[in-house]
Design a protein around this motif. Structure first.
Motif, mmCIF file in Angstrom:
data_model
loop_
_atom_site.group_PDB
_atom_site.id
_atom_site.type_symbol
_atom_site.label_atom_id
_atom_site.label_comp_id
_atom_site.label_asym_id
_atom_site.label_seq_id
_atom_site.Cartn_x
_atom_site.Cartn_y
_atom_site.Cartn_z
ATOM 1 N N VAL A 65 -3.960 -18.974 -31.363
ATOM 2 C CA VAL A 65 -2.762 -19.813 -31.266
ATOM 3 C C VAL A 65 -2.146 -19.689 -29.873
ATOM 4 O O VAL A 65 -1.817 -20.692 -29.226
ATOM 5 C CB VAL A 65 -1.723 -19.410 -32.336
ATOM 6 C CG1 VAL A 65 -0.418 -20.175 -32.144
ATOM 7 C CG2 VAL A 65 -2.277 -19.631 -33.734
ATOM 8 N N MET A 66 -2.035 -18.439 -29.414
ATOM 9 C CA MET A 66 -1.425 -18.223 -28.107
ATOM 10 C C MET A 66 -2.269 -18.838 -26.986
ATOM 11 O O MET A 66 -1.738 -19.319 -25.994
ATOM 12 C CB MET A 66 -1.213 -16.721 -27.865
ATOM 13 C CG MET A 66 -0.239 -16.081 -28.847
ATOM 14 S SD MET A 66 1.400 -16.856 -28.894
ATOM 15 C CE MET A 66 2.253 -15.907 -27.633
ATOM 16 N N LEU A 67 -3.594 -18.849 -27.170
ATOM 17 C CA LEU A 67 -4.451 -19.452 -26.144
ATOM 18 C C LEU A 67 -4.283 -20.972 -26.104
ATOM 19 O O LEU A 67 -4.385 -21.582 -25.037
ATOM 20 C CB LEU A 67 -5.920 -19.060 -26.367
ATOM 21 C CG LEU A 67 -6.246 -17.609 -25.994
ATOM 22 C CD1 LEU A 67 -7.670 -17.246 -26.408
ATOM 23 C CD2 LEU A 67 -6.057 -17.371 -24.491
ATOM 24 N N VAL A 68 -4.006 -21.567 -27.286
ATOM 25 C CA VAL A 68 -3.760 -23.014 -27.295
ATOM 26 C C VAL A 68 -2.433 -23.312 -26.564
ATOM 27 O O VAL A 68 -2.357 -24.244 -25.752
ATOM 28 C CB VAL A 68 -3.722 -23.577 -28.739
ATOM 29 C CG1 VAL A 68 -3.340 -25.052 -28.733
ATOM 30 C CG2 VAL A 68 -5.069 -23.382 -29.430
ATOM 31 N N ALA A 72 -1.856 -25.536 -23.207
ATOM 32 C CA ALA A 72 -0.856 -26.608 -23.066
ATOM 33 C C ALA A 72 -0.008 -26.365 -21.824
ATOM 34 O O ALA A 72 0.252 -27.284 -21.047
ATOM 35 C CB ALA A 72 0.015 -26.694 -24.324
ATOM 36 N N VAL A 73 0.409 -25.117 -21.610
ATOM 37 C CA VAL A 73 1.245 -24.801 -20.446
ATOM 38 C C VAL A 73 0.469 -25.051 -19.149
ATOM 39 O O VAL A 73 1.013 -25.578 -18.187
ATOM 40 C CB VAL A 73 1.762 -23.343 -20.508
ATOM 41 C CG1 VAL A 73 2.478 -22.961 -19.217
ATOM 42 C CG2 VAL A 73 2.701 -23.164 -21.696
ATOM 43 N N SER A 81 -5.499 -34.825 -21.640
ATOM 44 C CA SER A 81 -6.849 -34.268 -21.631
ATOM 45 C C SER A 81 -7.079 -33.303 -22.792
ATOM 46 O O SER A 81 -8.216 -32.962 -23.103
ATOM 47 C CB SER A 81 -7.141 -33.571 -20.296
ATOM 48 O OG SER A 81 -6.352 -32.406 -20.201
ATOM 49 N N LEU A 82 -5.999 -32.861 -23.446
ATOM 50 C CA LEU A 82 -6.154 -31.932 -24.580
ATOM 51 C C LEU A 82 -6.193 -32.661 -25.928
ATOM 52 O O LEU A 82 -6.400 -32.039 -26.965
ATOM 53 C CB LEU A 82 -4.985 -30.936 -24.608
ATOM 54 C CG LEU A 82 -4.848 -29.966 -23.436
ATOM 55 C CD1 LEU A 82 -3.632 -29.084 -23.637
ATOM 56 C CD2 LEU A 82 -6.110 -29.110 -23.305
ATOM 57 N N VAL A 137 2.210 -31.491 -28.725
ATOM 58 C CA VAL A 137 1.084 -30.778 -29.338
ATOM 59 C C VAL A 137 0.970 -31.141 -30.825
ATOM 60 O O VAL A 137 -0.116 -31.446 -31.331
ATOM 61 C CB VAL A 137 1.240 -29.244 -29.152
ATOM 62 C CG1 VAL A 137 0.216 -28.470 -29.980
ATOM 63 C CG2 VAL A 137 1.114 -28.881 -27.665
ATOM 64 N N VAL A 138 2.118 -31.148 -31.514
ATOM 65 C CA VAL A 138 2.115 -31.469 -32.945
ATOM 66 C C VAL A 138 1.660 -32.905 -33.186
ATOM 67 O O VAL A 138 0.876 -33.173 -34.101
ATOM 68 C CB VAL A 138 3.518 -31.238 -33.570
ATOM 69 C CG1 VAL A 138 3.622 -31.877 -34.937
ATOM 70 C CG2 VAL A 138 3.796 -29.756 -33.664
#
Ligand code: HEM
Length: 147
Positions: A65-68, A72-73, A81-82, A137-138
């Motif tokens: 989760v933290m890597l996602v 994003a950051v 692109s994500l 993101v959501v």
């Protein structure tokens, strides 16, 4: 642009310590909605919520989760692109039984974690900047529930 600066600045130190911050976030999430804990099948034989929160598989998810969030950051200038990645991530969460309504609580937990770790630096504009990023993101993940 101001939003991006606030987000980058606040993530700089947080992002170096992903797991403990992610654990704060998910502990809050399970307080808000204990049912979500049951979606992690590997937690079914945990004695207590605390045991689950420290199981290796669970900590791995926290790291994911933290890597996602980290992705994003680092793609603030290029979030579209994500989109494909996030849509697929949404599909996987639909498959494991997550409802899109839970994202409201996930967002609250994210803000709670930011507030805990940033203290004075957690300001109204910073909160809003993160909410804006989170809603992007959501929205992208939610495409994974579209029929
Ligand atoms: C995978 C549950 C929120 C990122 C998974 C899995 C479960 C799960 C059960 C599969 C097992 C595993 O890989 O550990 C949940 C629940 C959530 C939630 C109940 C909250 C309602 C999130 C959020 C993110 C995220 C907010 C990131 C923004 C991931 C990633 C994977 C994953 C990257 C791995 C997907 C893959 O295998 O390709 N999640 N998740 N999760 N989750 Fe979550």
């Amino acid at each position: 642009e101001k939003d991006k600066e606030l987000i980058r600045g606040s993530w700089e130190s947080l992002g170096k310590n992903k797991v403990p911050h992610g654990v704060v976030m998910f502990s809050r999430l399970f307080e808000l909605d204990p049912e979500l804990l049951t979606l992690f099948h590997y937690t079914t034989n945990c004695g207590s919520t605390q045991d689950c929160l420290s199981s290796p598989e669970f900590l791995e998810h926290v790291t994911k989760v933290m890597l996602v969030i980290d992705a994003a950051v680092s793609h603030l200038d290029d979030l579209p692109s994500l989109e494909d990645f996030l849509l697929n991530l949404g599909r996987k969460h639909q498959a494991v039984g997550v409802n899109t309504e839970s994202f409201a609580e996930v967002g609250e937990s994210l803000l709670y974690m930011l507030q805990c770790s940033l203290g004075q630096a957690y300001t109204a504009p910073l909160r809003q900047a993160w909410l804006n990023l989170y809603s992007i993101v959501v929205a992208a993940m939610s495409q994974g529930w579209a029929k």
